[in-house]
Write a protein that holds these residues in place. Structure first.
Motif: not given
Ligand code: NFK
Ligand code: ZN
Ligand code: ZN
Length: 206
Positions: A101-108, A159-170, A135-144
């Protein structure tokens, strides 16, 4: 049509961060004046609705929207439903198989009323940076509207995700999407100076 829209509609009254710029679209040059066309004008915060964050949002020396790789925002993505939690950290995701998984979208499910800005949301804990990177994830997306608590000033998850170069969708809309594997397209605009960008986010079954 096989594409599922997971973007929030943008219109007058769209919920925005308290104190932030209200969304407005107007026809600034109507056909009756121009003689040929209606020409519209947008005023909005780049953090309204479904959007990508650029590191400049939370770091003065961070990259701007145009500096980010576009391949992160297109490709295979896994949708998980992680409902009813106050926050989500590594322990909450350890039971899911995130192999390849490289892109993970979380439905909260924690932004209950799409018409109003929420007063509390499920947020991400900063141990997700190292865990998701492992885990090799580069993008996280969330419904908030934010991955951090709404009253956070330090923005530890950003900051934590940025430190590991993980991109953010909100601000995704995921209630109507079953958990599973999809193809995601959620391209930010090529904004040269911006700390974020609206995206049109869509999914289709993988
Ligand atoms: N971190 C949020 C946005 C955010 O924090 C914000 C957006 C607009 C106006 C004020 C904001 N934060 C104020 O503390 C986000 O990433 O979208
Ligand atoms: Zn944002
Ligand atoms: Zn953010």
């Amino acid at each position: 049509m096989s594409w599922i829209d997971i973007s929030r509609p943008l219109a007058s009254g769209a919920p925005t961060w308290p104190g932030d710029t209200p969304f407005q679209y107007e026809v600034s040059w109507p056909k009756s004046d121009s003689g040929s066309v209606n020409v519209g004008k947008l005023t909005m915060s780049v953090h309204t609705g479904t959007h990508a964050d650029a590191p400049f949002h939370f770091a003065d020396d961070g990259r701007k929207m145009i500096d980010l790789p576009i391949d992160v925002y297109i490709g295979k993505a896994k949708v998980l439903h992680v409902l009813g939690k106050e926050s989500i950290g590594a322990a909450d995701l350890s039971n899911f198989d995130l192999t390849d998984v490289t892109r993970l979208l979380l439905c909260t499910g924690s932004w209950k009323d799409p018409q109003t800005f929420p007063t509390s949301i499920c947020y991400l804990r900063p141990d997700l940076g190292p865990f998701l990177s492992q885990q090799g994830i580069r993008l996280i997306g969330i419904d908030t509207p934010s991955i951090d608590p709404l009253d956070s000033k330090e923005l530890p998850a950003h900051h934590s995700l940025h430190a590991f170069d993980i991109h953010i969708l909100e601000g995704l809309l995921l209630d109507h999407v079953r958990p599973g594997d999809y193809e995601l397209v959620a391209l930010p605009l090529p904004l040269v100076e911006a700390d974020g960008s609206p995206v049109r986010a869509v999914l289709r079954s993988w």
